[in-house]
Write a protein that holds these residues in place. Structure first.
Motif, PDB file in Angstrom:
ATOM      1  N   GLU A  62      11.238  33.097  55.319  1.00  0.00           N
ATOM      2  CA  GLU A  62      12.026  31.922  55.648  1.00  0.00           C
ATOM      3  C   GLU A  62      13.214  32.342  56.513  1.00  0.00           C
ATOM      4  O   GLU A  62      13.908  33.309  56.197  1.00  0.00           O
ATOM      5  CB  GLU A  62      12.517  31.231  54.374  1.00  0.00           C
ATOM      6  N   ARG A  83      16.584  30.670  58.700  1.00  0.00           N
ATOM      7  CA  ARG A  83      17.443  29.511  58.932  1.00  0.00           C
ATOM      8  C   ARG A  83      18.440  29.838  60.038  1.00  0.00           C
ATOM      9  O   ARG A  83      19.229  30.776  59.914  1.00  0.00           O
ATOM     10  CB  ARG A  83      18.208  29.142  57.650  1.00  0.00           C
ATOM     11  N   ARG A 132      21.228  28.185  63.182  1.00  0.00           N
ATOM     12  CA  ARG A 132      22.016  27.063  63.668  1.00  0.00           C
ATOM     13  C   ARG A 132      22.018  27.077  65.195  1.00  0.00           C
ATOM     14  O   ARG A 132      22.145  28.139  65.804  1.00  0.00           O
ATOM     15  CB  ARG A 132      23.446  27.138  63.137  1.00  0.00           C
ATOM     16  N   ALA A 171      13.963  22.495  67.890  1.00  0.00           N
ATOM     17  CA  ALA A 171      14.128  22.690  66.453  1.00  0.00           C
ATOM     18  C   ALA A 171      12.988  22.048  65.663  1.00  0.00           C
ATOM     19  O   ALA A 171      12.439  22.650  64.724  1.00  0.00           O
ATOM     20  CB  ALA A 171      15.470  22.114  66.004  1.00  0.00           C
ATOM     21  N   LYS A 172      12.613  20.837  66.043  1.00  0.00           N
ATOM     22  CA  LYS A 172      11.542  20.138  65.326  1.00  0.00           C
ATOM     23  C   LYS A 172      10.195  20.826  65.507  1.00  0.00           C
ATOM     24  O   LYS A 172       9.399  20.930  64.559  1.00  0.00           O
ATOM     25  CB  LYS A 172      11.468  18.683  65.805  1.00  0.00           C
ATOM     26  N   ALA A 204       9.935  24.068  63.418  1.00  0.00           N
ATOM     27  CA  ALA A 204       9.682  23.774  62.003  1.00  0.00           C
ATOM     28  C   ALA A 204       8.237  23.348  61.783  1.00  0.00           C
ATOM     29  O   ALA A 204       7.569  23.805  60.846  1.00  0.00           O
ATOM     30  CB  ALA A 204      10.642  22.690  61.519  1.00  0.00           C
ATOM     31  N   THR A 264       5.654  26.227  61.943  1.00  0.00           N
ATOM     32  CA  THR A 264       5.772  27.301  60.945  1.00  0.00           C
ATOM     33  C   THR A 264       5.761  26.755  59.521  1.00  0.00           C
ATOM     34  O   THR A 264       6.162  27.443  58.585  1.00  0.00           O
ATOM     35  CB  THR A 264       7.069  28.113  61.159  1.00  0.00           C
ATOM     36  N   ASN A 296       7.675  24.709  58.232  1.00  0.00           N
ATOM     37  CA  ASN A 296       9.088  24.673  57.804  1.00  0.00           C
ATOM     38  C   ASN A 296       9.632  26.019  57.329  1.00  0.00           C
ATOM     39  O   ASN A 296      10.725  26.065  56.741  1.00  0.00           O
ATOM     40  CB  ASN A 296       9.300  23.623  56.705  1.00  0.00           C
ATOM     41  N   LYS A 297       8.926  27.076  57.610  1.00  0.00           N
ATOM     42  CA  LYS A 297       9.437  28.399  57.248  1.00  0.00           C
ATOM     43  C   LYS A 297      10.587  28.824  58.167  1.00  0.00           C
ATOM     44  O   LYS A 297      11.502  29.519  57.745  1.00  0.00           O
ATOM     45  CB  LYS A 297       8.310  29.442  57.313  1.00  0.00           C
ATOM     46  N   GLN A 299      13.416  27.303  60.339  1.00  0.00           N
ATOM     47  CA  GLN A 299      14.146  26.065  60.582  1.00  0.00           C
ATOM     48  C   GLN A 299      15.393  26.328  61.419  1.00  0.00           C
ATOM     49  O   GLN A 299      16.127  27.288  61.177  1.00  0.00           O
ATOM     50  CB  GLN A 299      14.544  25.409  59.259  1.00  0.00           C
ATOM     51  N   ARG A 359      18.724  24.210  62.733  1.00  0.00           N
ATOM     52  CA  ARG A 359      19.504  22.976  62.622  1.00  0.00           C
ATOM     53  C   ARG A 359      20.358  22.819  63.865  1.00  0.00           C
ATOM     54  O   ARG A 359      21.158  23.701  64.204  1.00  0.00           O
ATOM     55  CB  ARG A 359      20.388  23.008  61.379  1.00  0.00           C
ATOM     56  N   TYR A 361       7.033  34.292  65.084  1.00  0.00           N
ATOM     57  CA  TYR A 361       8.131  33.351  65.258  1.00  0.00           C
ATOM     58  C   TYR A 361       8.676  33.381  66.679  1.00  0.00           C
ATOM     59  O   TYR A 361       9.117  32.360  67.208  1.00  0.00           O
ATOM     60  CB  TYR A 361       9.258  33.667  64.266  1.00  0.00           C
TER      61      TYR A 361
END
Length: 370
Positions: free
Chosen positions: A33, A35, A37, A57-58, A61, A64, A66-67, A69, A71, A263
């Protein structure tokens, strides 16, 4: 009998486990995962240009499970719109969605990743960056700023902006306080303009109060949203400083290299998708927006040929002057210019001859319909 039941049960259990493993996305079983910004240089109200970063960004997600993400934050929420490069460089944020030419004050070489006066159109820019070696020649430059730049959106050719008074000669540019982005400000300065670098959300009040005399942003759809037609009557074209604007996702280099290879590929794919979607949206939204602006009283004007010729001359003088004192700029400029010459030769034969004929016929037919 018992043995047969055990074997049958084992077979069922094995089949169930296999089905479960096949129904669960492989990426969900092994991928970490992550995360991030994203700080945008653009306000949320501009669904096109802000939307390109949000689209990245969308898609990341979705691809993957949602792995991974990201924002997205509009200009000013995390970082002021014109300071996102510094935030990515120093690792305050992982990535930013922006226009590279905002940072020509650091080094004019940034402009080639965004737009340069009398440069390439959208297709030519995409070709240079994706297939023509443009990203390769820019890679080392961005590495010196601890960043990786990925093309992530495009506006297409832009308008020349909103003026409180008519521009009839080069002399009318003298002393003009003009909000204009990127390297174009340096070119116009040679013609007497006083360039102003102002973030998109701050342009309207500056134009309304008379702090500036003119402003360019992108084109009819975004300009209408920002209300420029309410404070300046003359709308000029073309935006010769932006045959297109390539938008970029700036990624902190260390963070990019930390990503699993999958990724990285997902991020690249999402950015390519954003380029296609953003250009398509502008092409759909700009034509009706221009009609609405004209119907509301906007006075559409072409830049006089005298102004275009003087600007062209000033632009290439400035390129040569900059290349003479900036080796990095010179390296990229020579690569870009060689590519431009080949592209122009081809586009004159096919694209331009087609465009001139069909748009000429459209003009004749429009006059007949009146």
């Amino acid at each position: 009998m018992i043995r047969r039941r055990l074997l049958a049960g084992g077979a069922v259990a094995g089949t169930t486990a296999l089905a479960a493993s096949l129904s669960t996305p492989a990426i969900a079983q092994t991928a970490p995962e992550v995360r991030w910004r994203l700080a945008s240089s653009f306000p949320r109200s501009l669904d096109t240009i802000w939307g390109a970063g949000e689209h990245v960004a969308k898609r990341v997600a979705a691809l993957t499970d949602n792995k991974f993400q990201i924002r997205a934050f509009p200009a000013g929420e995390l970082v002021p719109g014109l300071q996102v490069a510094d935030a990515v460089q120093n690792g305050t944020i992982e990535c930013a969605h922006t226009a590279s030419y905002y940072f020509v004050g650091k080094d004019p070489t940034f402009a080639f990743d965004g737009a340069v006066p009398f440069g390439l159109n959208m297709r030519q820019t995409n070709a240079w960056l994706q297939q023509g070696g443009g990203r390769d020649v820019m890679k080392d430059f961005f590495a010196t700023y601890n960043m990786v730049s990925i093309p992530a959106g495009n506006t297409g050719a832009q308008m020349g902006g909103w003026f409180r008074k008519e521009i009839k000669t080069v002399k009318d540019l003298e002393g003009l306080k003009f909000r204009v982005g990127g390297f174009a400000g340096n070119v116009l300065q040679k013609l007497g303009v006083v360039p102003q670098q102002i973030a998109g959300g701050d342009i309207y009040p500056a134009l309304e109060k008379g702090t500036i005399d003119a402003a360019e942003w992108i084109g009819p759809y975004d300009d209408e949203k920002l209300g420029f037609n309410r404070v300046a009557p003359f709308y000029y074209y073309p935006g010769w400083w932006e045959g297109c604007l390539n938008l970029s996702l700036f990624v902190n280099k260390a963070k990019f290299e930390e990503l699993p290879p999958l990724y990285r590929e997902v991020l690249e794919s999402a950015c390519r998708d954003a380029t296609i979607e953003t250009m398509a949206k502008y092409d759909v939204q700009n034509p009706p927006a221009l009609r609405r602006l004209i119907a509301a009283g906007t006075q559409l004007r072409p830049f006089p040929r005298e102004v275009m010729l003087a600007s062209y001359k000033a632009a290439f003088e400035l390129y040569d002057e900059t290349a003479a004192k900036n080796p990095t700029f010179k390296k990229v400029f020579e690569h870009w210019k060689a590519f431009r010459e080949v592209q122009y030769g081809w586009f004159r034969v096919a694209e331009n001859s087609f465009d001139q004929f069909v748009y000429g016929m459209y003009g004749q037919e429009a006059q007949t319909r009146r």
